[in-house]
Enzyme design. Structure first.
Site, mmCIF file in Angstrom:
data_model
loop_
_atom_site.group_PDB
_atom_site.id
_atom_site.type_symbol
_atom_site.label_atom_id
_atom_site.label_comp_id
_atom_site.label_asym_id
_atom_site.label_seq_id
_atom_site.Cartn_x
_atom_site.Cartn_y
_atom_site.Cartn_z
ATOM 1 N N GLU A 1 0.794 -1.124 0.215
ATOM 2 C CA GLU A 1 -0.100 -0.134 -0.006
ATOM 3 C C GLU A 1 1.037 1.084 0.030
ATOM 4 O O GLU A 1 1.593 1.554 1.123
ATOM 5 C CB GLU A 1 -0.970 -0.118 1.326
ATOM 6 N N CYS B 1 -1.873 9.183 2.682
ATOM 7 C CA CYS B 1 -1.514 8.432 1.401
ATOM 8 C C CYS B 1 -2.615 8.767 0.599
ATOM 9 O O CYS B 1 -2.497 9.099 -0.767
ATOM 10 C CB CYS B 1 -1.097 7.075 1.205
#
Length: 491
Positions: A259, A293
Protein backbone atom coordinates in the site's frame (compact mmCIF):
# COMPACT_ATOMS: atom_id res chain seq x y z
CA UNK A 1 -18.25 4.84 38.80
CA UNK A 2 -16.18 2.81 36.25
CA UNK A 3 -12.92 1.34 37.47
CA UNK A 4 -9.90 3.51 36.70
CA UNK A 5 -7.35 1.88 34.39
CA UNK A 6 -3.71 2.66 35.12
CA UNK A 7 -1.88 3.85 31.99
CA UNK A 8 0.65 1.55 30.41
CA UNK A 9 4.27 1.96 31.40
CA UNK A 10 6.02 2.20 28.02
CA UNK A 11 9.46 0.88 28.92
CA UNK A 12 11.29 1.14 25.61
CA UNK A 13 11.75 -2.60 25.21
CA UNK A 14 11.05 -4.94 22.34
CA UNK A 15 8.06 -7.32 22.62
CA UNK A 16 9.14 -10.84 21.62
CA UNK A 17 7.46 -14.11 22.55
CA UNK A 18 5.27 -12.44 25.16
CA UNK A 19 8.24 -10.85 26.99
CA UNK A 20 9.60 -7.30 27.11
CA UNK A 21 13.33 -7.37 26.34
CA UNK A 22 16.02 -4.81 25.65
CA UNK A 23 17.05 -4.45 22.01
CA UNK A 24 20.59 -5.53 21.26
CA UNK A 25 21.48 -2.99 18.57
CA UNK A 26 24.04 -0.31 19.36
CA UNK A 27 21.66 2.20 17.80
CA UNK A 28 19.39 4.24 20.06
CA UNK A 29 15.94 5.60 19.35
CA UNK A 30 15.14 9.14 20.47
CA UNK A 31 11.35 9.43 20.11
CA UNK A 32 10.14 13.03 20.51
CA UNK A 33 6.89 14.99 20.46
CA UNK A 34 6.97 16.89 17.14
CA UNK A 35 5.08 19.84 18.61
CA UNK A 36 6.91 20.39 21.91
CA UNK A 37 10.21 18.60 21.25
CA UNK A 38 9.78 16.67 24.52
CA UNK A 39 11.43 13.25 24.62
CA UNK A 40 8.77 10.55 24.84
CA UNK A 41 10.95 7.45 24.71
CA UNK A 42 14.60 6.44 24.56
CA UNK A 43 15.42 2.83 23.76
CA UNK A 44 17.94 0.45 22.28
CA UNK A 45 16.78 -0.63 18.87
CA UNK A 46 16.38 -4.17 17.56
CA UNK A 47 19.31 -6.04 16.06
CA UNK A 48 19.32 -8.85 13.51
CA UNK A 49 19.45 -11.28 16.44
CA UNK A 50 16.32 -9.72 17.92
CA UNK A 51 14.60 -10.00 14.56
CA UNK A 52 15.57 -13.67 14.30
CA UNK A 53 14.17 -14.29 17.78
CA UNK A 54 10.91 -12.57 16.89
CA UNK A 55 10.42 -14.61 13.73
CA UNK A 56 11.34 -17.82 15.59
CA UNK A 57 8.79 -17.04 18.31
CA UNK A 58 6.09 -16.34 15.73
CA UNK A 59 6.90 -19.58 13.91
CA UNK A 60 6.73 -21.65 17.10
CA UNK A 61 3.40 -20.14 18.09
CA UNK A 62 1.73 -20.36 14.72
CA UNK A 63 0.55 -23.98 14.58
CA UNK A 64 -1.08 -23.82 18.01
CA UNK A 65 -2.66 -20.48 17.17
CA UNK A 66 -4.01 -21.80 13.86
CA UNK A 67 -5.52 -24.74 15.76
CA UNK A 68 -7.25 -22.42 18.24
CA UNK A 69 -10.99 -22.58 17.68
CA UNK A 70 -12.77 -19.75 15.88
CA UNK A 71 -14.77 -19.10 19.05
CA UNK A 72 -11.57 -18.64 21.07
CA UNK A 73 -10.05 -16.31 18.47
CA UNK A 74 -13.25 -14.28 18.37
CA UNK A 75 -13.32 -14.05 22.16
CA UNK A 76 -9.78 -12.68 22.24
CA UNK A 77 -10.54 -10.16 19.49
CA UNK A 78 -13.61 -9.01 21.40
CA UNK A 79 -11.42 -8.70 24.51
CA UNK A 80 -9.07 -6.52 22.46
CA UNK A 81 -11.95 -4.30 21.37
CA UNK A 82 -13.00 -3.83 24.98
CA UNK A 83 -9.44 -2.93 26.00
CA UNK A 84 -9.21 -0.33 23.20
CA UNK A 85 -12.57 1.12 24.16
CA UNK A 86 -11.55 1.37 27.80
CA UNK A 87 -8.23 3.02 26.91
CA UNK A 88 -9.50 5.35 24.18
CA UNK A 89 -8.25 8.53 25.85
CA UNK A 90 -4.83 7.02 26.57
CA UNK A 91 -4.46 5.87 22.97
CA UNK A 92 -5.69 9.21 21.63
CA UNK A 93 -3.24 11.09 23.84
CA UNK A 94 -0.32 9.00 22.57
CA UNK A 95 -1.33 9.64 18.94
CA UNK A 96 -1.40 13.37 19.59
CA UNK A 97 1.96 13.60 21.33
CA UNK A 98 3.90 11.09 19.22
CA UNK A 99 2.59 11.52 15.66
CA UNK A 100 1.52 15.17 15.83
CA UNK A 101 -2.10 14.17 15.25
CA UNK A 102 -4.68 16.77 16.08
CA UNK A 103 -7.27 15.63 18.59
CA UNK A 104 -9.78 15.46 15.72
CA UNK A 105 -7.59 13.09 13.71
CA UNK A 106 -6.41 11.03 16.71
CA UNK A 107 -10.00 10.40 17.83
CA UNK A 108 -10.92 9.37 14.30
CA UNK A 109 -7.94 6.99 14.09
CA UNK A 110 -8.64 5.38 17.45
CA UNK A 111 -12.31 4.88 16.55
CA UNK A 112 -11.41 3.44 13.13
CA UNK A 113 -9.05 0.96 14.80
CA UNK A 114 -11.77 -0.09 17.23
CA UNK A 115 -14.27 -0.60 14.40
CA UNK A 116 -11.69 -2.66 12.53
CA UNK A 117 -11.19 -5.02 15.47
CA UNK A 118 -14.95 -5.40 15.91
CA UNK A 119 -15.41 -6.14 12.22
CA UNK A 120 -12.59 -8.71 12.20
CA UNK A 121 -13.85 -10.44 15.35
CA UNK A 122 -16.24 -12.43 13.16
CA UNK A 123 -13.58 -13.23 10.55
CA UNK A 124 -12.55 -16.61 12.08
CA UNK A 125 -16.07 -17.83 11.23
CA UNK A 126 -15.99 -16.47 7.67
CA UNK A 127 -13.34 -18.83 6.32
CA UNK A 128 -14.99 -21.02 3.70
CA UNK A 129 -13.81 -23.84 1.47
CA UNK A 130 -15.27 -25.29 -1.71
CA UNK A 131 -16.23 -28.68 -3.06
CA UNK A 132 -15.23 -29.02 -6.70
CA UNK A 133 -16.49 -31.33 -9.38
CA UNK A 134 -13.73 -33.83 -10.11
CA UNK A 135 -12.74 -35.09 -13.53
CA UNK A 136 -11.80 -38.43 -12.01
CA UNK A 137 -14.32 -41.16 -11.28
CA UNK A 138 -14.74 -41.81 -7.56
CA UNK A 139 -12.68 -38.82 -6.46
CA UNK A 140 -13.81 -36.01 -4.17
CA UNK A 141 -12.17 -32.62 -4.63
CA UNK A 142 -11.95 -29.88 -1.99
CA UNK A 143 -10.40 -26.42 -1.62
CA UNK A 144 -9.49 -25.28 1.89
CA UNK A 145 -8.44 -21.80 2.99
CA UNK A 146 -5.34 -22.12 5.18
CA UNK A 147 -3.34 -19.53 7.14
CA UNK A 148 -0.20 -18.30 5.42
CA UNK A 149 1.89 -18.91 8.55
CA UNK A 150 3.96 -15.98 9.76
CA UNK A 151 3.20 -12.50 8.43
CA UNK A 152 5.70 -9.64 8.52
CA UNK A 153 4.10 -6.19 8.80
CA UNK A 154 5.94 -2.91 8.15
CA UNK A 155 3.83 0.13 9.03
CA UNK A 156 4.21 3.90 8.50
CA UNK A 157 4.14 6.92 10.82
CA UNK A 158 1.18 8.89 9.49
CA UNK A 159 -1.70 6.69 10.76
CA UNK A 160 0.51 4.46 12.91
CA UNK A 161 -2.11 2.71 15.03
CA UNK A 162 -4.64 2.06 12.31
CA UNK A 163 -2.24 1.16 9.52
CA UNK A 164 -0.50 -1.36 11.76
CA UNK A 165 -3.78 -2.84 12.97
CA UNK A 166 -5.19 -3.03 9.44
CA UNK A 167 -2.68 -5.78 8.65
CA UNK A 168 -2.13 -7.26 12.12
CA UNK A 169 -5.77 -7.87 13.04
CA UNK A 170 -6.98 -9.79 9.96
CA UNK A 171 -3.72 -11.75 9.86
CA UNK A 172 -4.19 -12.89 13.46
CA UNK A 173 -7.94 -13.46 13.05
CA UNK A 174 -7.20 -15.90 10.22
CA UNK A 175 -4.70 -18.02 12.14
CA UNK A 176 -1.43 -16.32 11.25
CA UNK A 177 1.14 -15.01 13.72
CA UNK A 178 2.80 -11.64 13.18
CA UNK A 179 6.09 -9.79 13.50
CA UNK A 180 5.42 -6.04 13.36
CA UNK A 181 8.03 -3.39 12.57
CA UNK A 182 6.63 0.11 13.19
CA UNK A 183 8.14 3.32 11.87
CA UNK A 184 10.80 4.72 14.18
CA UNK A 185 8.99 8.08 14.41
CA UNK A 186 5.95 6.30 15.88
CA UNK A 187 7.44 3.32 17.69
CA UNK A 188 4.83 3.50 20.45
CA UNK A 189 1.57 4.11 18.59
CA UNK A 190 2.63 1.96 15.64
CA UNK A 191 3.90 -0.99 17.67
CA UNK A 192 4.67 -1.01 21.39
CA UNK A 193 1.24 0.29 22.41
CA UNK A 194 -0.39 -2.39 20.26
CA UNK A 195 1.72 -5.04 21.99
CA UNK A 196 0.44 -3.80 25.37
CA UNK A 197 -3.14 -3.97 24.09
CA UNK A 198 -2.65 -7.56 22.87
CA UNK A 199 -1.01 -8.53 26.13
CA UNK A 200 -3.86 -7.12 28.20
CA UNK A 201 -6.44 -8.81 25.95
CA UNK A 202 -4.83 -12.20 26.72
CA UNK A 203 -3.35 -13.29 23.39
CA UNK A 204 -0.85 -16.17 23.67
CA UNK A 205 2.87 -15.47 23.60
CA UNK A 206 4.31 -15.27 20.09
CA UNK A 207 1.07 -14.42 18.30
CA UNK A 208 2.21 -10.79 18.02
CA UNK A 209 5.86 -9.73 18.22
CA UNK A 210 7.06 -6.12 17.87
CA UNK A 211 10.57 -5.11 16.83
CA UNK A 212 11.56 -1.45 16.75
CA UNK A 213 14.62 -1.20 14.56
CA UNK A 214 16.36 0.98 11.99
CA UNK A 215 15.45 0.17 8.41
CA UNK A 216 19.12 0.43 7.45
CA UNK A 217 19.96 -2.28 9.99
CA UNK A 218 17.09 -4.77 9.89
CA UNK A 219 14.86 -3.57 7.02
CA UNK A 220 16.10 -5.84 4.22
CA UNK A 221 16.51 -8.78 6.60
CA UNK A 222 12.93 -8.31 7.79
CA UNK A 223 11.69 -8.90 4.23
CA UNK A 224 14.14 -11.53 2.97
CA UNK A 225 14.00 -13.68 6.13
CA UNK A 226 13.13 -17.33 5.57
CA UNK A 227 10.24 -17.49 8.06
CA UNK A 228 7.53 -15.05 6.87
CA UNK A 229 5.36 -16.23 4.02
CA UNK A 230 3.80 -12.82 3.49
CA UNK A 231 5.04 -9.25 3.83
CA UNK A 232 2.52 -6.44 4.25
CA UNK A 233 4.11 -3.04 3.65
CA UNK A 234 2.52 0.39 3.90
CA UNK A 235 4.70 3.34 3.01
CA UNK A 236 6.36 5.22 0.17
CA UNK A 237 6.49 3.91 -3.37
CA UNK A 238 10.31 4.07 -3.48
CA UNK A 239 10.72 1.89 -0.39
CA UNK A 240 7.83 -0.33 -1.51
CA UNK A 241 9.62 -1.09 -4.77
CA UNK A 242 12.58 -2.39 -2.81
CA UNK A 243 10.34 -4.44 -0.51
CA UNK A 244 8.64 -6.03 -3.52
CA UNK A 245 11.98 -6.69 -5.21
CA UNK A 246 13.39 -8.47 -2.14
CA UNK A 247 10.18 -10.39 -1.37
CA UNK A 248 9.77 -11.80 -4.87
CA UNK A 249 13.35 -11.89 -6.12
CA UNK A 250 15.30 -13.25 -3.21
CA UNK A 251 16.11 -16.77 -2.07
CA UNK A 252 12.73 -17.18 -0.37
CA UNK A 253 9.89 -16.03 -2.63
CA UNK A 254 6.87 -14.83 -0.67
CA UNK A 255 3.57 -13.09 -1.08
CA UNK A 256 3.52 -9.32 -0.73
CA UNK A 257 0.92 -6.59 -0.29
CA UNK A 258 2.06 -3.04 -0.99
CA UNK A 259 0.00 0.00 0.00
CA UNK A 260 2.06 2.83 -1.40
CA UNK A 261 1.90 6.49 -2.30
CA UNK A 262 -0.81 8.42 -4.05
CA UNK A 263 -1.47 11.61 -5.98
CA UNK A 264 -5.20 11.55 -5.40
CA UNK A 265 -7.20 13.87 -7.66
CA UNK A 266 -10.44 15.55 -6.65
CA UNK A 267 -12.36 16.65 -9.74
CA UNK A 268 -14.93 19.45 -9.63
CA UNK A 269 -17.18 19.33 -12.71
CA UNK A 270 -19.08 22.34 -14.02
CA UNK A 271 -22.38 21.29 -12.39
CA UNK A 272 -20.95 20.67 -8.91
CA UNK A 273 -22.18 22.37 -5.77
CA UNK A 274 -19.03 24.43 -5.26
CA UNK A 275 -19.78 25.23 -1.60
CA UNK A 276 -19.82 21.51 -0.79
CA UNK A 277 -16.84 20.82 -3.05
CA UNK A 278 -14.74 23.61 -1.52
CA UNK A 279 -15.46 22.38 1.99
CA UNK A 280 -14.49 18.84 0.95
CA UNK A 281 -11.27 20.02 -0.70
CA UNK A 282 -10.11 21.73 2.49
CA UNK A 283 -10.99 18.78 4.74
CA UNK A 284 -9.59 16.22 2.30
CA UNK A 285 -6.28 18.04 1.97
CA UNK A 286 -5.62 19.43 5.42
CA UNK A 287 -6.76 16.57 7.66
CA UNK A 288 -3.61 15.49 9.55
CA UNK A 289 -1.66 18.25 7.80
CA UNK A 290 -2.07 16.43 4.48
CA UNK A 291 0.08 13.53 5.71
CA UNK A 292 -2.24 10.82 4.37
CA UNK A 293 -1.54 8.60 1.36
CA UNK A 294 -5.12 9.09 0.04
CA UNK A 295 -5.29 12.80 0.89
CA UNK A 296 -6.61 15.19 -1.75
CA UNK A 297 -3.27 15.92 -3.39
CA UNK A 298 -4.60 18.09 -6.23
CA UNK A 299 -7.97 19.57 -7.13
CA UNK A 300 -8.90 19.65 -10.82
CA UNK A 301 -11.57 22.30 -11.39
CA UNK A 302 -13.63 23.05 -14.47
CA UNK A 303 -12.75 26.49 -15.79
CA UNK A 304 -16.40 27.64 -15.61
CA UNK A 305 -16.54 27.32 -11.82
CA UNK A 306 -12.87 27.86 -10.96
CA UNK A 307 -12.93 31.53 -9.82
CA UNK A 308 -15.72 31.06 -7.27
CA UNK A 309 -14.38 27.69 -6.14
CA UNK A 310 -10.82 29.00 -5.62
CA UNK A 311 -12.07 31.94 -3.57
CA UNK A 312 -14.11 29.63 -1.30
CA UNK A 313 -11.17 27.26 -0.76
CA UNK A 314 -8.78 30.09 0.08
CA UNK A 315 -11.29 31.61 2.51
CA UNK A 316 -11.78 28.31 4.34
CA UNK A 317 -8.05 27.52 4.45
CA UNK A 318 -7.22 30.91 5.97
CA UNK A 319 -9.69 30.28 8.81
CA UNK A 320 -8.27 26.91 9.90
CA UNK A 321 -6.85 26.95 13.44
CA UNK A 322 -3.15 26.22 13.49
CA UNK A 323 -1.01 25.17 16.48
CA UNK A 324 -1.32 22.90 19.52
CA UNK A 325 -2.68 19.54 18.31
CA UNK A 326 -4.09 18.72 21.75
CA UNK A 327 -6.66 21.53 21.57
CA UNK A 328 -10.05 20.31 20.41
CA UNK A 329 -10.47 22.88 17.62
CA UNK A 330 -6.95 22.75 16.15
CA UNK A 331 -6.97 21.55 12.55
CA UNK A 332 -3.32 22.01 11.54
CA UNK A 333 -0.70 20.59 13.92
CA UNK A 334 2.98 19.81 13.34
CA UNK A 335 4.39 17.72 10.53
CA UNK A 336 6.24 14.66 11.76
CA UNK A 337 9.86 15.89 11.72
CA UNK A 338 12.31 18.51 10.48
CA UNK A 339 13.22 16.55 7.35
CA UNK A 340 9.57 16.51 6.32
CA UNK A 341 9.22 20.26 6.95
CA UNK A 342 12.39 21.06 5.00
CA UNK A 343 11.07 19.17 1.97
CA UNK A 344 7.75 21.03 2.12
CA UNK A 345 9.47 24.41 2.38
CA UNK A 346 11.56 23.56 -0.69
CA UNK A 347 8.32 22.90 -2.60
CA UNK A 348 6.89 26.22 -1.40
CA UNK A 349 10.04 28.05 -2.54
CA UNK A 350 9.91 26.29 -5.91
CA UNK A 351 6.26 27.29 -6.31
CA UNK A 352 7.10 30.93 -5.58
CA UNK A 353 10.04 30.83 -7.98
CA UNK A 354 7.77 29.37 -10.66
CA UNK A 355 5.42 32.34 -10.23
CA UNK A 356 2.47 30.33 -8.91
CA UNK A 357 -0.40 32.28 -7.36
CA UNK A 358 -0.47 31.93 -3.57
CA UNK A 359 -4.10 32.06 -2.42
CA UNK A 360 -3.42 31.17 1.23
CA UNK A 361 -0.27 30.59 3.26
CA UNK A 362 1.93 31.62 6.15
CA UNK A 363 5.27 31.15 7.85
CA UNK A 364 6.12 27.98 9.84
CA UNK A 365 6.37 27.98 13.62
CA UNK A 366 8.48 25.08 14.81
CA UNK A 367 7.20 22.09 12.82
CA UNK A 368 3.78 23.67 12.26
CA UNK A 369 3.27 24.86 8.68
CA UNK A 370 0.06 26.83 7.97
CA UNK A 371 -2.12 25.61 5.11
CA UNK A 372 -0.98 26.75 1.67
CA UNK A 373 -3.22 26.97 -1.40
CA UNK A 374 -1.78 27.67 -4.85
CA UNK A 375 -4.02 28.60 -7.78
CA UNK A 376 -3.91 27.77 -11.50
CA UNK A 377 -1.07 25.30 -11.01
CA UNK A 378 0.20 23.76 -14.28
CA UNK A 379 -0.37 20.00 -14.43
CA UNK A 380 3.34 19.38 -14.93
CA UNK A 381 4.45 21.45 -11.90
CA UNK A 382 5.74 19.34 -8.99
CA UNK A 383 2.86 20.25 -6.65
CA UNK A 384 0.43 18.66 -9.11
CA UNK A 385 2.72 15.98 -10.46
CA UNK A 386 4.10 14.50 -7.22
CA UNK A 387 2.70 13.31 -3.92
CA UNK A 388 3.03 16.12 -1.38
CA UNK A 389 2.86 14.80 2.18
CA UNK A 390 1.94 18.08 3.83
CA UNK A 391 -0.49 21.03 3.98
CA UNK A 392 0.03 22.25 0.40
CA UNK A 393 -2.93 22.26 -2.00
CA UNK A 394 -2.61 22.94 -5.75
CA UNK A 395 -5.68 23.91 -7.81
CA UNK A 396 -5.47 22.82 -11.44
CA UNK A 397 -7.80 24.25 -14.10
CA UNK A 398 -9.48 21.92 -16.63
CA UNK A 399 -11.00 23.11 -19.90
CA UNK A 400 -13.88 20.63 -19.81
CA UNK A 401 -14.91 17.19 -18.51
CA UNK A 402 -12.73 15.27 -20.98
CA UNK A 403 -9.70 17.35 -20.07
CA UNK A 404 -10.45 16.86 -16.35
CA UNK A 405 -10.49 13.09 -16.81
CA UNK A 406 -7.18 13.14 -18.70
CA UNK A 407 -5.62 15.21 -15.90
CA UNK A 408 -7.03 12.88 -13.22
CA UNK A 409 -5.49 9.84 -14.93
CA UNK A 410 -2.15 11.50 -15.64
CA UNK A 411 0.83 10.27 -13.66
CA UNK A 412 2.02 7.06 -12.11
CA UNK A 413 -0.34 6.74 -9.13
CA UNK A 414 -3.85 5.35 -8.76
CA UNK A 415 -4.87 5.12 -5.10
CA UNK A 416 -7.94 7.21 -4.30
CA UNK A 417 -9.94 9.85 -6.19
CA UNK A 418 -13.12 11.90 -6.04
CA UNK A 419 -15.51 13.68 -8.38
CA UNK A 420 -18.13 16.32 -7.59
CA UNK A 421 -21.29 16.63 -9.68
CA UNK A 422 -25.04 16.97 -9.07
CA UNK A 423 -25.76 14.32 -11.72
CA UNK A 424 -25.52 10.79 -10.30
CA UNK A 425 -25.29 9.09 -13.71
CA UNK A 426 -22.58 11.52 -14.79
CA UNK A 427 -20.70 10.90 -11.57
CA UNK A 428 -20.75 7.11 -11.97
CA UNK A 429 -19.76 7.31 -15.64
CA UNK A 430 -16.85 9.62 -14.83
CA UNK A 431 -15.70 7.68 -11.77
CA UNK A 432 -15.49 4.37 -13.63
CA UNK A 433 -13.09 5.90 -16.14
CA UNK A 434 -10.64 6.92 -13.42
CA UNK A 435 -7.79 4.41 -13.04
CA UNK A 436 -7.72 4.11 -9.27
CA UNK A 437 -8.55 1.62 -6.58
CA UNK A 438 -11.18 3.91 -5.04
CA UNK A 439 -13.39 6.76 -6.25
CA UNK A 440 -15.86 8.73 -4.12
CA UNK A 441 -18.61 10.85 -5.65
CA UNK A 442 -19.32 14.09 -3.75
CA UNK A 443 -17.02 13.13 -0.90
CA UNK A 444 -13.36 13.45 0.05
CA UNK A 445 -10.72 11.01 -1.17
CA UNK A 446 -9.93 9.97 2.43
CA UNK A 447 -12.01 6.94 3.38
CA UNK A 448 -11.24 3.46 4.67
CA UNK A 449 -14.09 1.23 5.81
CA UNK A 450 -13.57 -2.22 7.33
CA UNK A 451 -15.81 -4.03 4.82
CA UNK A 452 -14.72 -2.19 1.65
CA UNK A 453 -11.70 -2.99 -0.55
CA UNK A 454 -8.78 -0.64 0.11
CA UNK A 455 -5.89 -0.54 -2.31
CA UNK A 456 -4.53 1.12 -5.42
CA UNK A 457 -3.52 0.70 -9.03
CA UNK A 458 -0.32 1.53 -10.91
CA UNK A 459 2.46 2.69 -8.56
CA UNK A 460 0.06 2.95 -5.65
CA UNK A 461 0.50 -0.71 -4.82
CA UNK A 462 -0.69 -4.29 -4.94
CA UNK A 463 -3.41 -6.12 -3.06
CA UNK A 464 -6.54 -5.16 -1.16
CA UNK A 465 -7.26 -4.76 2.55
CA UNK A 466 -10.50 -5.15 4.55
CA UNK A 467 -13.43 -7.57 4.61
CA UNK A 468 -13.39 -10.68 2.49
CA UNK A 469 -10.68 -9.06 0.36
CA UNK A 470 -8.34 -9.29 3.35
CA UNK A 471 -9.52 -12.85 3.96
CA UNK A 472 -8.16 -13.81 0.56
CA UNK A 473 -4.93 -11.84 1.05
CA UNK A 474 -4.08 -13.41 4.42
CA UNK A 475 -4.93 -17.04 3.57
CA UNK A 476 -3.93 -19.46 0.84
CA UNK A 477 -5.99 -21.84 -1.28
CA UNK A 478 -5.13 -25.49 -0.62
CA UNK A 479 -6.52 -28.11 -3.02
CA UNK A 480 -7.06 -31.54 -1.44
CA UNK A 481 -8.56 -34.65 -3.11
CA UNK A 482 -9.76 -37.97 -1.72
CA UNK A 483 -9.95 -41.23 -3.66
CA UNK A 484 -11.73 -44.28 -2.25
CA UNK A 485 -10.05 -46.86 -4.47
CA UNK A 486 -7.22 -47.20 -6.94
CA UNK A 487 -7.05 -45.58 -10.34
CA UNK A 488 -6.65 -47.19 -13.72
CA UNK A 489 -3.15 -45.76 -14.19
CA UNK A 490 -1.63 -46.09 -17.71
CA UNK A 491 1.36 -48.11 -16.43
Amino acid sequence: MPLQTAPYSISGRQYINGAWIFGRSTRKLDDRNPFTGEQLLAMSMASINDLNDAYAAAQRAQSDWAATTPAQKTELLNNLARVIERRTEEITSWLIKESGSTRIKASFECNASLNLVRECASMPFQVEGRILTSHKTGEQSFVFREPLGVVGVISPWNFPLYLSMRSVIPAVALGNTVVLKPASDTAVTGGLLIAHLFEEAGFPAGVLNVVVGAGSEIGDAFVEHKVPGFISFTGSTDVGRNVGRIATGGQYIKRVALELGGNSPMVVLDDADIEIAAHAAVVGRFLHQGQICMSVNRVIVDRKVYPDFAALVAERAEKLKVGDPNLADTVIGPVINQTQLDGLLRKVDNAHNAGLKLLAGGQPSGLVLPPHVFGEVPADQELALEETFGPLLPLVVANDEQHALALANAGDYGLSSAVFTKDMARGFAFSRKIVAGMTHINDITVDDQPNAPFGGEKNSGLGRFNGHYALEEFTRAHWVTWQAGGHNYPF
